[in-house]
Design a protein around this motif. Structure first.
Motif, PDB file in Angstrom:
ATOM      1  N   UNK A  93      38.409   6.819 -54.903  1.00  0.00           N
ATOM      2  CA  UNK A  93      39.093   6.118 -53.812  1.00  0.00           C
ATOM      3  C   UNK A  93      39.945   7.088 -53.005  1.00  0.00           C
ATOM      4  N   UNK A  94      40.467   8.056 -53.761  1.00  0.00           N
ATOM      5  CA  UNK A  94      41.327   9.024 -53.094  1.00  0.00           C
ATOM      6  C   UNK A  94      40.523   9.975 -52.233  1.00  0.00           C
ATOM      7  N   UNK A  95      39.248  10.333 -52.566  1.00  0.00           N
ATOM      8  CA  UNK A  95      38.446  11.289 -51.793  1.00  0.00           C
ATOM      9  C   UNK A  95      37.749  10.632 -50.606  1.00  0.00           C
ATOM     10  N   UNK A  96      37.770   9.406 -50.443  1.00  0.00           N
ATOM     11  CA  UNK A  96      37.049   8.738 -49.376  1.00  0.00           C
ATOM     12  C   UNK A  96      37.575   9.096 -48.003  1.00  0.00           C
ATOM     13  N   UNK A  97      38.841   9.199 -47.681  1.00  0.00           N
ATOM     14  CA  UNK A  97      39.323   9.576 -46.340  1.00  0.00           C
ATOM     15  C   UNK A  97      38.906  10.992 -45.971  1.00  0.00           C
ATOM     16  N   UNK A  98      38.810  11.889 -46.886  1.00  0.00           N
ATOM     17  CA  UNK A  98      38.432  13.284 -46.591  1.00  0.00           C
ATOM     18  C   UNK A  98      36.982  13.327 -46.154  1.00  0.00           C
ATOM     19  N   UNK A  99      36.187  12.641 -46.828  1.00  0.00           N
ATOM     20  CA  UNK A  99      34.778  12.610 -46.454  1.00  0.00           C
ATOM     21  C   UNK A  99      34.625  12.028 -45.063  1.00  0.00           C
ATOM     22  N   UNK A 100      35.399  11.041 -44.803  1.00  0.00           N
ATOM     23  CA  UNK A 100      35.335  10.411 -43.475  1.00  0.00           C
ATOM     24  C   UNK A 100      35.653  11.426 -42.379  1.00  0.00           C
ATOM     25  N   UNK A 101      36.677  12.243 -42.627  1.00  0.00           N
ATOM     26  CA  UNK A 101      37.076  13.274 -41.650  1.00  0.00           C
ATOM     27  C   UNK A 101      36.006  14.330 -41.488  1.00  0.00           C
ATOM     28  N   UNK A 102      35.401  14.703 -42.614  1.00  0.00           N
ATOM     29  CA  UNK A 102      34.350  15.709 -42.543  1.00  0.00           C
ATOM     30  C   UNK A 102      33.167  15.174 -41.746  1.00  0.00           C
ATOM     31  N   UNK A 103      32.844  13.984 -41.952  1.00  0.00           N
ATOM     32  CA  UNK A 103      31.716  13.397 -41.219  1.00  0.00           C
ATOM     33  C   UNK A 103      32.009  13.366 -39.736  1.00  0.00           C
ATOM     34  N   UNK A 104      33.254  13.003 -39.405  1.00  0.00           N
ATOM     35  CA  UNK A 104      33.663  12.928 -38.002  1.00  0.00           C
ATOM     36  C   UNK A 104      33.580  14.295 -37.351  1.00  0.00           C
ATOM     37  N   UNK A 105      33.998  15.323 -38.088  1.00  0.00           N
ATOM     38  CA  UNK A 105      33.984  16.697 -37.552  1.00  0.00           C
ATOM     39  C   UNK A 105      32.559  17.155 -37.363  1.00  0.00           C
ATOM     40  N   UNK A 106      31.701  16.829 -38.268  1.00  0.00           N
ATOM     41  CA  UNK A 106      30.299  17.224 -38.184  1.00  0.00           C
ATOM     42  C   UNK A 106      29.663  16.589 -36.967  1.00  0.00           C
ATOM     43  N   UNK A 107      30.039  15.342 -36.681  1.00  0.00           N
ATOM     44  CA  UNK A 107      29.500  14.633 -35.522  1.00  0.00           C
ATOM     45  C   UNK A 107      29.954  15.309 -34.235  1.00  0.00           C
ATOM     46  N   UNK A 108      31.209  15.722 -34.198  1.00  0.00           N
ATOM     47  CA  UNK A 108      31.762  16.399 -33.000  1.00  0.00           C
ATOM     48  C   UNK A 108      31.071  17.726 -32.745  1.00  0.00           C
ATOM     49  N   UNK A 109      30.804  18.436 -33.819  1.00  0.00           N
ATOM     50  CA  UNK A 109      30.132  19.727 -33.665  1.00  0.00           C
ATOM     51  C   UNK A 109      28.736  19.530 -33.101  1.00  0.00           C
ATOM     52  N   UNK A 110      28.056  18.560 -33.524  1.00  0.00           N
ATOM     53  CA  UNK A 110      26.716  18.295 -32.997  1.00  0.00           C
ATOM     54  C   UNK A 110      26.779  17.996 -31.503  1.00  0.00           C
ATOM     55  N   UNK A 111      27.763  17.200 -31.172  1.00  0.00           N
ATOM     56  CA  UNK A 111      27.925  16.848 -29.737  1.00  0.00           C
ATOM     57  C   UNK A 111      28.206  18.098 -28.914  1.00  0.00           C
ATOM     58  N   UNK A 112      29.055  18.956 -29.447  1.00  0.00           N
ATOM     59  CA  UNK A 112      29.424  20.198 -28.733  1.00  0.00           C
ATOM     60  C   UNK A 112      28.221  21.104 -28.579  1.00  0.00           C
ATOM     61  N   UNK A 113      27.441  21.216 -29.568  1.00  0.00           N
ATOM     62  CA  UNK A 113      26.244  22.055 -29.505  1.00  0.00           C
ATOM     63  C   UNK A 113      25.301  21.531 -28.434  1.00  0.00           C
ATOM     64  N   UNK A 114      25.154  20.272 -28.353  1.00  0.00           N
ATOM     65  CA  UNK A 114      24.284  19.686 -27.327  1.00  0.00           C
ATOM     66  C   UNK A 114      24.815  20.000 -25.930  1.00  0.00           C
ATOM     67  N   UNK A 115      26.122  19.883 -25.766  1.00  0.00           N
ATOM     68  CA  UNK A 115      26.740  20.163 -24.449  1.00  0.00           C
ATOM     69  C   UNK A 115      26.534  21.618 -24.071  1.00  0.00           C
ATOM     70  N   UNK A 116      26.696  22.515 -24.999  1.00  0.00           N
ATOM     71  CA  UNK A 116      26.521  23.949 -24.740  1.00  0.00           C
ATOM     72  C   UNK A 116      25.096  24.235 -24.321  1.00  0.00           C
TER      73      UNK A 116
END
Length: 705
Positions: free
Chosen positions: A1-24
């Motif tokens: 239960x305690x590790x669930x917010x961290x995973x959420x953040x990592x997923x969000x960051x991974x999504x942002x990186x994909x978006x940035x790569x597409x823009x570039x």
């Protein structure tokens, strides 16, 4: 239960990186497209640049040509404007000149002349500008025409017009500039200014010169104040004209006019004094002049010389400075003034030098001293007037004239002493024992020399002579001692002359009469004078009064003492002896009277009166006593009374010219004595006839008897 917010953040960051790569990736695609577009644009610009390059070159060439043409045309335009200004000023000059010729008012005429000078100055500037700038302007214009013709940078029509302009301007410049400078209105205007310059200078006259000379007289009165020549406006016009003439290379003409006119005016002013004597300046000519004429000429010379220096030349110098003072930094005007004064001063100097070099006659001393004193009085002013290098020659001649006058004055004086001592008058001693003319002349000469008018200049002359002989570093005597020694020198020479003359008398009585007359004359004529004060009263008494009194005593003893001895009572024993003595006395008295009226002269009334008193006291009491003593044996009434004898003595010493009448009466007296008749009536008649003319001794001189 305690590790669930961290995973959420990592997923969000991974999504942002994909978006940035597409823009570039999209941006890179866009950049590639833009790069292709820039390449296309660059190719287009390169093509355009290649097409525009000829136009750019043509534009630069046009700018350069325009600049070159402007640089050539602008001076030409200025030159043309200069011709226009010159033409305008020439018209103005003609207009002013017309007004000047018709203007009668002097003040308005002077104002017009100022405008005229201004216009001439401006015209000169305009012509000088044309002259200076015309050559370079035409040269530049010619260079442009040649360039255009050579390069074909413009059409032939423009080139042709420019060439025509060049030809016209060049012809105008070459033909008109010299004409404008030397043959045109400027030259005519300069000639007009020269005439006006001369005309105004001629109008500036010295006024009241003759009146000033008459007012000065012989008393050395002060010269009137120096009058300015011309009004401020006249001087200003003259100054402006002189500067304008100088700026137009007419300085020599300006100076020549100024010197010629002002010399003429100064000389004419002095000619009002009628200095005809200045035409005589050679020593031999001066020696031939009558003394009265020469004396008058020298007196006029001293007056006129001072007047010339203190009024005429001061006024001329001021005018020179005012008119020419600004020309060439002030080095011209002094030379002009000296040129004006030089000829006039030369005439004065020649006369003075001629007088100084002429014969050294005694009477010239006082006039020589007058001349020397006059030069001394104006020396400071003279050197101030003729200051600087320009006046050096005139100042040198002034000093030389002073030297000549010093030499001449001292030589005249010392030669006068030598003439007295050497008896160069060549005359024998006076036959009647009177005072020689030389003595009278010498005493009056020295009396006049020691007056206030001549004491100082004579002492100055003697001091100057002493310094010349002994050197500047010597210790000169005081003026009084110098003059006293000089006068004593002549007095001693006079004494030796007197001694030489009286030694020529064989008649002892005449010897004493001469001595008595001469020394008494010297003492009485110098008494209470500056001469006596200079020599000292004790000196005059000892050397002259005492000598005269001793001579008077010896005269009484020699002339009348023998008669008194005839009346001696010791050798009388009877009446006949007394009668013989009284007749011998009367006969001796007659002879003495005859000698006194025919041979002896005592011209000094005071001395004659004292001698008469002494003789009366010597003769009359002795005669009266003798008559009283022998009245018993003598017929007293048959002889002259004591009063008659006293009256006859009074007649003898009356100083009247009674020679002829006394002579006839003496013959009658002799006849009566021989007949032993009374002569009292005749003697009384003789005495009574002259009683009104008897000398009455001056009370002031009685104490000196």
């Amino acid at each position: 239960m305690e590790d669930h917010p961290v995973l959420t953040k990592l997923e969000s960051a991974c999504s942002d990186l994909n978006t940035l790569l597409k823009s570039s990736k999209t941006l890179q695609t866009d950049l590639q497209k833009h790069d292709e577009n820039f390449k296309t644009l660059q190719e287009s610009l390169t093509v355009a640049s290649r097409r525009l390059a000829p136009l750019q070159t043509l534009s630069i060439a046009s700018k350069a040509l325009e600049t070159r043409i402007n640089r050539a045309v602008s001076p030409a335009l200025v030159l043309i404007d200069g011709f226009k200004i010159s033409e305008s000023l020439q018209r103005k000059l003609v207009d002013i000149s017309t007004k000047l010729s018709g203007q009668k008012s002097e003040e308005r005429r002077l104002r017009l002349l100022i405008k005229y000078v201004d216009c001439v100055d401006k015209l000169n500037i305009a012509i000088n500008l044309i002259s200076q700038e015309g050559g370079p302007a035409i040269q530049r214009l010619q260079e442009v025409v040649e360039f255009l013709s050579r390069t074909k940078a413009t059409d032939q029509f423009r080139t042709h017009r420019l060439r025509e302009t060049l030809v016209t301007l060049k012809a105008l410049y070459e033909t008109e500039v010299d004409s404008m400078k030397f043959d045109g209105l400027l030259d005519e205007a300069l000639l007009n200014l020269q005439d006006e310059f001369e005309g105004i200078l001629l109008q500036l006259r010295h006024h009241n010169i003759g009146v000033q000379a008459e007012g000065d007289g012989d008393d050395g009165g002060e010269v009137a104040d120096v009058a300015e020549l011309g009004t401020e406006m006249e001087v200003e016009v003259l100054r402006r004209i002189s500067e304008t003439l100088t700026a137009n290379d007419c300085l020599d003409i300006c100076i020549d006019i100024f010197v010629k006119v002002r010399y003429k005016r100064a000389a004419k002013a002095l000619m009002k004094l009628n200095p005809d004597y200045l035409r005589t300046y050679k020593p031999e000519e001066i020696d031939e002049m009558e003394w009265e004429s020469l004396e008058t000429s020298i007196s006029l010379w001293t007056q006129h010389f001072e007047l010339a220096v203190r009024t005429v030349f001061v006024s001329e110098k001021n005018l020179c400075n005012q008119v020419l003072g600004n020309i060439m930094e002030g080095i011209v005007w002094q030379e002009c003034f000296v040129k004006i004064a030089d000829k006039i001063m030369a005439v004065f100097f020649r006369f003075g030098e001629g007088v100084a070099r002429s014969n050294k006659e005694p009477q010239k001393l006082f006039k020589l001293l007058d001349m020397f004193n006059s030069l001394e009085n104006i020396k400071t002013e003279f050197y101030d007037i003729f200051e600087g290098e320009a006046g050096a020659d005139i100042c040198t001649r002034f000093r030389e004239l002073e030297k000549l006058l010093v030499h001449a004055s001292t030589k005249v004086y010392w030669e006068f002493g030598l003439q007295i001592e050497g008896s160069q008058d060549g005359l024998p001693p006076p036959q009647d024992g009177s005072v020689p003319k030389l003595v009278r002349y010498a005493i009056n000469y020295l009396k006049y020399l020691t007056t206030d008018n001549y004491t100082e200049p004579m002492a100055h002359v003697l001091r100057t002579e002493q310094i010349w002989k002994a050197g500047v570093l010597s210790a000169p005597e005081s003026d009084e001692n110098l003059l006293k020694d000089a006068v004593l020198n002549v007095m001693e020479a006079l004494n030796r002359n007197i001694e030489s003359k009286r030694s020529g008398y064989k008649d002892k009585v005449l010897y004493h009469v001469f001595t008595m007359n001469t020394y008494w004359y010297i003492y009485m004529r110098t008494r209470n004078t500056e001469l006596a004060k200079l020599l000292g009263e004790s000196y005059m008494r000892k050397n002259y009064k005492v000598v005269a009194e001793e001579a008077a005593y010896l005269y009484e003893k020699q002339a009348w003492g023998g008669l008194v001895r005839l009346l001696d009572k010791q050798d009388i024993s009877e009446g006949d002896d007394a009668q013989e003595k009284i007749e011998a006395f009367l006969k001796g008295f007659e002879e003495a009277a005859q000698r006194h009226t025919s041979k002896y002269s005592i011209p000094e009334a005071d001395l004659r009166g004292q001698i008469k008193e002494a003789t009366v006291k010597l003769i009359v009491p002795a005669y009266s006593e003798f008559l009283d003593a022998y009245s018993s044996v003598l017929d007293v009434k048959a002889y002259s009374s004591p009063e008659s004898i006293e009256g006859l003595l009074g007649q003898i010493f009356s100083g009247n010219d009674q020679k002829s009448s006394l002579g006839s009466r003496r013959r009658d007296l002799k006849d009566r004595l021989e007949g032993r008749t009374s002569v009292s009536s005749d003697i009384e008649q003789m005495a009574g006839r002259g009683s009104g003319d008897r000398f009455r001794r001056n009370r002031s001189n009685a104490s000196d008897a």
